[in-house]
Design a protein around this motif. Structure first.
Motif, PDB file in Angstrom:
ATOM      1  N   ILE A  56       0.820  -1.215   0.000  1.00  0.00           N
ATOM      2  CA  ILE A  56       0.000   0.000   0.000  1.00  0.00           C
ATOM      3  C   ILE A  56       0.855   1.268   0.000  1.00  0.00           C
ATOM      4  O   ILE A  56       0.632   2.153  -0.835  1.00  0.00           O
ATOM      5  CB  ILE A  56      -1.020  -0.032   1.155  1.00  0.00           C
ATOM      6  N   PRO A  57       1.860   1.403   0.876  1.00  0.00           N
ATOM      7  CA  PRO A  57       2.685   2.619   0.808  1.00  0.00           C
ATOM      8  C   PRO A  57       3.467   2.742  -0.504  1.00  0.00           C
ATOM      9  O   PRO A  57       3.666   3.849  -1.009  1.00  0.00           O
ATOM     10  CB  PRO A  57       3.641   2.489   1.998  1.00  0.00           C
ATOM     11  N   LEU A  58       3.897   1.607  -1.058  1.00  0.00           N
ATOM     12  CA  LEU A  58       4.601   1.660  -2.339  1.00  0.00           C
ATOM     13  C   LEU A  58       3.688   2.178  -3.449  1.00  0.00           C
ATOM     14  O   LEU A  58       4.093   3.009  -4.266  1.00  0.00           O
ATOM     15  CB  LEU A  58       5.143   0.273  -2.712  1.00  0.00           C
ATOM     16  N   LEU A  59       2.463   1.703  -3.464  1.00  0.00           N
ATOM     17  CA  LEU A  59       1.498   2.159  -4.460  1.00  0.00           C
ATOM     18  C   LEU A  59       1.149   3.629  -4.227  1.00  0.00           C
ATOM     19  O   LEU A  59       1.059   4.412  -5.172  1.00  0.00           O
ATOM     20  CB  LEU A  59       0.242   1.288  -4.426  1.00  0.00           C
ATOM     21  N   LEU A  97      -5.723   0.939  -5.284  1.00  0.00           N
ATOM     22  CA  LEU A  97      -5.518   1.355  -3.898  1.00  0.00           C
ATOM     23  C   LEU A  97      -6.821   1.281  -3.108  1.00  0.00           C
ATOM     24  O   LEU A  97      -6.824   0.838  -1.955  1.00  0.00           O
ATOM     25  CB  LEU A  97      -4.931   2.775  -3.840  1.00  0.00           C
ATOM     26  N   ASP A  98      -7.927   1.675  -3.728  1.00  0.00           N
ATOM     27  CA  ASP A  98      -9.227   1.576  -3.050  1.00  0.00           C
ATOM     28  C   ASP A  98      -9.574   0.132  -2.711  1.00  0.00           C
ATOM     29  O   ASP A  98     -10.048  -0.160  -1.614  1.00  0.00           O
ATOM     30  CB  ASP A  98     -10.334   2.186  -3.914  1.00  0.00           C
ATOM     31  N   PRO A 137      -0.762  -0.946  11.385  1.00  0.00           N
ATOM     32  CA  PRO A 137      -1.116   0.479  11.328  1.00  0.00           C
ATOM     33  C   PRO A 137      -2.398   0.692  10.519  1.00  0.00           C
ATOM     34  O   PRO A 137      -2.704  -0.094   9.623  1.00  0.00           O
ATOM     35  CB  PRO A 137       0.074   1.127  10.610  1.00  0.00           C
ATOM     36  N   ALA A 138      -3.109   1.746  10.827  1.00  0.00           N
ATOM     37  CA  ALA A 138      -4.310   2.090  10.068  1.00  0.00           C
ATOM     38  C   ALA A 138      -3.925   2.444   8.644  1.00  0.00           C
ATOM     39  O   ALA A 138      -2.801   2.880   8.365  1.00  0.00           O
ATOM     40  CB  ALA A 138      -5.027   3.265  10.727  1.00  0.00           C
ATOM     41  N   LEU A 157      -0.526   4.468   6.743  1.00  0.00           N
ATOM     42  CA  LEU A 157       0.331   3.932   5.688  1.00  0.00           C
ATOM     43  C   LEU A 157       0.482   4.909   4.524  1.00  0.00           C
ATOM     44  O   LEU A 157       1.504   4.925   3.851  1.00  0.00           O
ATOM     45  CB  LEU A 157      -0.235   2.617   5.150  1.00  0.00           C
ATOM     46  N   THR A 158      -0.540   5.710   4.270  1.00  0.00           N
ATOM     47  CA  THR A 158      -0.550   6.557   3.070  1.00  0.00           C
ATOM     48  C   THR A 158      -0.381   8.048   3.351  1.00  0.00           C
ATOM     49  O   THR A 158      -0.164   8.819   2.421  1.00  0.00           O
ATOM     50  CB  THR A 158      -1.856   6.353   2.290  1.00  0.00           C
ATOM     51  N   ARG A 159      -0.472   8.464   4.598  1.00  0.00           N
ATOM     52  CA  ARG A 159      -0.477   9.893   4.951  1.00  0.00           C
ATOM     53  C   ARG A 159       0.708  10.659   4.364  1.00  0.00           C
ATOM     54  O   ARG A 159       0.559  11.733   3.807  1.00  0.00           O
ATOM     55  CB  ARG A 159      -0.509  10.066   6.463  1.00  0.00           C
TER      56      ARG A 159
END
Length: 95
Positions: free
Chosen positions: A13-16, A59-60, A77-78, A82-84
């Motif tokens: 998720i963070p990579l995307l 991502l969704d 983690p929420a 991860l994306t903030r």
């Protein structure tokens, strides 16, 4: 049965999100010269926009799967955590 674990999703998720951020900033950087672009550059820009739409959709769906795992009690983690750091503020409106 899930194809990918929530722990793996916590990496993907963070990579995307980082890739989405990179592509968004790339589009923004070229926004000022849209009228000056060659046909090839316009096609590249359209491909990047299409990729962004696809990546946002992916991502969704990853978010849904990840949050389902969190709801089952897996301690990670929420999604927003991860994306903030990859969040890009909307571009200011152009007049």
């Amino acid at each position: 049965m899930r194809a990918i674990s929530e722990r793996d999703l916590a990496v993907v998720i963070p990579l995307l999100a980082a890739k989405i951020r990179e592509l968004t900033l790339e589009l923004r950087a070229g926004q000022a010269r849209v009228g000056e672009l060659t046909d090839e550059e316009l096609e590249d820009r359209m491909r990047v926009q299409e990729m962004l739409v696809q990546y946002d959709g992916i991502l969704d769906s990853l978010r849904s799967e990840y949050e389902a795992g969190l709801a089952e009690g897996i301690e990670l983690p929420a999604f927003d955590e991860l994306t903030r750091r990859f969040h890009v503020e909307p571009a200011p409106a152009r007049d």
